[in-house]
Design a protein around this motif. Structure first.
Motif, PDB file in Angstrom:
ATOM      1  N   MET A   1     -49.238   3.792  29.686  1.00  0.00           N
ATOM      2  CA  MET A   1     -50.090   2.643  29.967  1.00  0.00           C
ATOM      3  C   MET A   1     -51.202   2.594  28.932  1.00  0.00           C
ATOM      4  O   MET A   1     -51.870   3.591  28.661  1.00  0.00           O
ATOM      5  CB  MET A   1     -50.674   2.734  31.375  1.00  0.00           C
ATOM      6  N   GLY A   2     -51.383   1.439  28.316  1.00  0.00           N
ATOM      7  CA  GLY A   2     -52.431   1.255  27.322  1.00  0.00           C
ATOM      8  C   GLY A   2     -52.841  -0.208  27.255  1.00  0.00           C
ATOM      9  O   GLY A   2     -52.358  -1.041  28.030  1.00  0.00           O
ATOM     10  N   LYS A   3     -53.709  -0.514  26.313  1.00  0.00           N
ATOM     11  CA  LYS A   3     -54.239  -1.869  26.202  1.00  0.00           C
ATOM     12  C   LYS A   3     -53.555  -2.639  25.077  1.00  0.00           C
ATOM     13  O   LYS A   3     -53.570  -2.222  23.924  1.00  0.00           O
ATOM     14  CB  LYS A   3     -55.745  -1.844  25.975  1.00  0.00           C
ATOM     15  N   THR A   4     -52.949  -3.764  25.450  1.00  0.00           N
ATOM     16  CA  THR A   4     -52.376  -4.676  24.457  1.00  0.00           C
ATOM     17  C   THR A   4     -53.342  -5.808  24.126  1.00  0.00           C
ATOM     18  O   THR A   4     -53.251  -6.417  23.060  1.00  0.00           O
ATOM     19  CB  THR A   4     -51.065  -5.285  24.995  1.00  0.00           C
ATOM     20  N   ASP A   5     -54.272  -6.105  25.041  1.00  0.00           N
ATOM     21  CA  ASP A   5     -55.223  -7.202  24.825  1.00  0.00           C
ATOM     22  C   ASP A   5     -56.583  -6.800  25.377  1.00  0.00           C
ATOM     23  O   ASP A   5     -56.990  -7.222  26.469  1.00  0.00           O
ATOM     24  CB  ASP A   5     -54.717  -8.473  25.514  1.00  0.00           C
ATOM     25  N   PRO A   6     -57.335  -5.962  24.628  1.00  0.00           N
ATOM     26  CA  PRO A   6     -58.600  -5.435  25.142  1.00  0.00           C
ATOM     27  C   PRO A   6     -59.672  -6.507  25.354  1.00  0.00           C
ATOM     28  O   PRO A   6     -60.694  -6.231  25.999  1.00  0.00           O
ATOM     29  CB  PRO A   6     -59.037  -4.432  24.058  1.00  0.00           C
ATOM     30  N   HIS A   7     -59.469  -7.712  24.808  1.00  0.00           N
ATOM     31  CA  HIS A   7     -60.478  -8.766  24.925  1.00  0.00           C
ATOM     32  C   HIS A   7     -60.104  -9.834  25.949  1.00  0.00           C
ATOM     33  O   HIS A   7     -60.795 -10.853  26.063  1.00  0.00           O
ATOM     34  CB  HIS A   7     -60.703  -9.416  23.557  1.00  0.00           C
ATOM     35  N   HIS A   8     -59.042  -9.618  26.686  1.00  0.00           N
ATOM     36  CA  HIS A   8     -58.645 -10.598  27.706  1.00  0.00           C
ATOM     37  C   HIS A   8     -59.773 -10.717  28.741  1.00  0.00           C
ATOM     38  O   HIS A   8     -60.324  -9.711  29.202  1.00  0.00           O
ATOM     39  CB  HIS A   8     -57.354 -10.147  28.389  1.00  0.00           C
TER      40      HIS A   8
ATOM     41  N   HIS B   1     -57.994  -6.936  34.375  1.00  0.00           N
ATOM     42  CA  HIS B   1     -56.750  -6.429  34.938  1.00  0.00           C
ATOM     43  C   HIS B   1     -55.521  -6.986  34.236  1.00  0.00           C
ATOM     44  O   HIS B   1     -54.385  -6.709  34.648  1.00  0.00           O
ATOM     45  CB  HIS B   1     -56.691  -6.743  36.436  1.00  0.00           C
ATOM     46  N   ARG B   2     -55.736  -7.757  33.177  1.00  0.00           N
ATOM     47  CA  ARG B   2     -54.626  -8.278  32.378  1.00  0.00           C
ATOM     48  C   ARG B   2     -54.666  -7.733  30.957  1.00  0.00           C
ATOM     49  O   ARG B   2     -53.932  -8.191  30.085  1.00  0.00           O
ATOM     50  CB  ARG B   2     -54.671  -9.808  32.341  1.00  0.00           C
ATOM     51  N   GLN B   3     -55.485  -6.731  30.714  1.00  0.00           N
ATOM     52  CA  GLN B   3     -55.600  -6.156  29.377  1.00  0.00           C
ATOM     53  C   GLN B   3     -54.542  -5.088  29.111  1.00  0.00           C
ATOM     54  O   GLN B   3     -54.249  -4.781  27.961  1.00  0.00           O
ATOM     55  CB  GLN B   3     -56.996  -5.535  29.199  1.00  0.00           C
ATOM     56  N   GLN B   4     -53.960  -4.532  30.180  1.00  0.00           N
ATOM     57  CA  GLN B   4     -53.098  -3.353  30.058  1.00  0.00           C
ATOM     58  C   GLN B   4     -51.615  -3.730  30.119  1.00  0.00           C
ATOM     59  O   GLN B   4     -51.227  -4.698  30.764  1.00  0.00           O
ATOM     60  CB  GLN B   4     -53.389  -2.358  31.185  1.00  0.00           C
TER      61      GLN B   4
END
Length: 405
Positions: A183-190, A194-197
């Motif tokens: 589990m990691g962040k694909t969109d850290p600026h979302h 809860h939709r960043q990971q």
């Protein structure tokens, strides 16, 4: 609410109990000797493979799988008493292919995996041919808040590139561990935290994946092999993404709900086993002219232990029933409660048993010391007690919210 065990469950319970009596309890020392003789604390004990074949032949296999395509299709309520029986001995669940973290990983692969992912990874996991790991917790952030995780999963063309550190990754050092769900962040600026990971499949032998060390638990460096893992420019195909980008947090929650039922029932099974060992020791041991079982304080410990176990068991069965009939969201309070209660009961009961055993309870001639160490970790894994108390209090306050003036 009806927690009565069905005829099917009673039949499975009896078969499991018989299997434990015939094969698991008599081989506890064999298991320990094989690990020690190998010189490798992460060694896969040969007795486990031997007993796996027996369990599979007897139809005691993948009992946790609620999806009838992959297992017997038991509900959470039906599986709960079976998890309790397996939890009596730390390594027994693996014999029946019902051990964490594989159980949770198989569940989310079955629910969110593509046909190709299922063929490559779910199938051998269901057959018990390989093991897996779940990589979420990180050393540099408070991972009790999963939105804090920092490992990056960056899309570059037809690949994702991972960079970051994980730790307490159960099973990562086992020779049979072949796949990580990371589990990691694909969109850290979302804007929605809860939709960043996202979650992604990473074969253990992928270049850039390094097992840094295995972390002892209360001094035990054992077959569970909780590891620190480093990911440095780890490249995997974009097709390894589990679900869709931004769905990682939701998938984690889907994984943790049933997993908490499993953890709690295994903890209750361990507590029940510790109580039985305590009773036997108290009747066999004489001090100050009479068996320990005749000492008032020992009787109080035995009675209190039984009360606590019975309460925890009933609460966990209620949570399982609610998940089955009303859904995970409706069972939020109950899931939080059992995750607080079951580890407390396990550590309390095992602690009393250690006291009854005296110095013998502190060594590895008996399973109590390692049981206590494992039970203590349950106050932290899958969310620490305090986080679940916080969630429970918020739910209760919301229910009792005063009307607006």
């Amino acid at each position: 609410m009806d927690f009565t065990y069905s005829e099917r469950v009673n039949e499975l319970r009896q078969r499991l109990l018989d299997f434990m009596e015939r094969y698991i309890y008599p081989n506890q020392e064999t298991y320990r000797r094989q690990i020690e003789a190998s010189g490798n604390p992460h060694h896969h004990a040969e007795i486990v493979d031997e007993l796996k074949q027996k369990a599979k032949a007897e139809g005691l296999w993948n009992l946790f799988m609620t999806d009838p395509r992959y297992g017997p299709g038991l509900s959470n309520l039906e599986y709960a008493p079976l998890a309790e029986i397996m939890g009596r001995v730390s390594w027994a669940s693996e014999v029946f292919n019902c051990a964490a973290p594989d159980t949770g990983n198989m569940e989310i692969l079955a629910e969110f995996g593509t046909p190709e992912q299922k063929e490559q990874w779910l199938k051998p996991l269901l057959e018990g041919e390989i093991r897996s790991a779940f990589a979420m917790t990180e050393p540099d952030v408070a991972s009790s808040d999963a939105t804090n995780i920092q490992l990056t999963i960056e899309r570059q063309g037809d690949e994702y590139v991972l960079n970051g550190r994980k730790w307490w990754i159960s099973g990562a050092a086992r020779p049979r561990c072949k796949i990580f769900i990371v589990m990691g962040k694909t969109d850290p600026h979302h804007p929605d935290r809860h939709r960043q990971q996202s979650m992604i499949l990473v074969p253990r032998d992928t270049p850039g994946v390094t097992i840094v060390r295995s972390l002892p638990v209360m001094g035990y460096l054992d077959n569970e092999s909780h590891c620190e893992v480093r990911f440095e420019n780890v490249r995997v195909p974009a097709s390894n993404l589990l679900g869709e980008e931004g769905s990682g947090f939701a998938i984690a929650q889907a994984r943790l709900g049933p997993g908490r039922i499993h953890h709690c029932m295994r903890a209750i099974g361990a507590a029940q086993y510790a109580l039985e060992l305590m009773c036997r020791r108290a009747q066999a041991r004489v001090a100050f002219g009479k068996p320990l079982a005749e000492q008032g304080v020992i009787q109080e410990w035995i009675a209190q232990s039984h009360l606590e176990i019975e309460q925890a068991r009933l609460l966990t069965l209620k949570a399982a029933w609610m998940m089955d009939t009303l859904g995970k969201k409706a069972a939020q309070k109950e899931i939080a409660m059992i995750k607080i209660v079951a580890p407390t009961v396990m550590t309390n009961v095992v602690n009393r048993a250690i006291q009854v055993f005296g110095a013998a309870g502190l060594c590895d001639d008996f399973p109590l010391a390692s049981m206590w160490a494992h039970g203590r970790t349950l106050h932290i894994v899958d969310g620490p007690d305090e986080v679940h108390k916080r969630s429970l209090a918020r739910l209760l306050l919301r229910e009792q919210r005063l009307p607006q003036a």
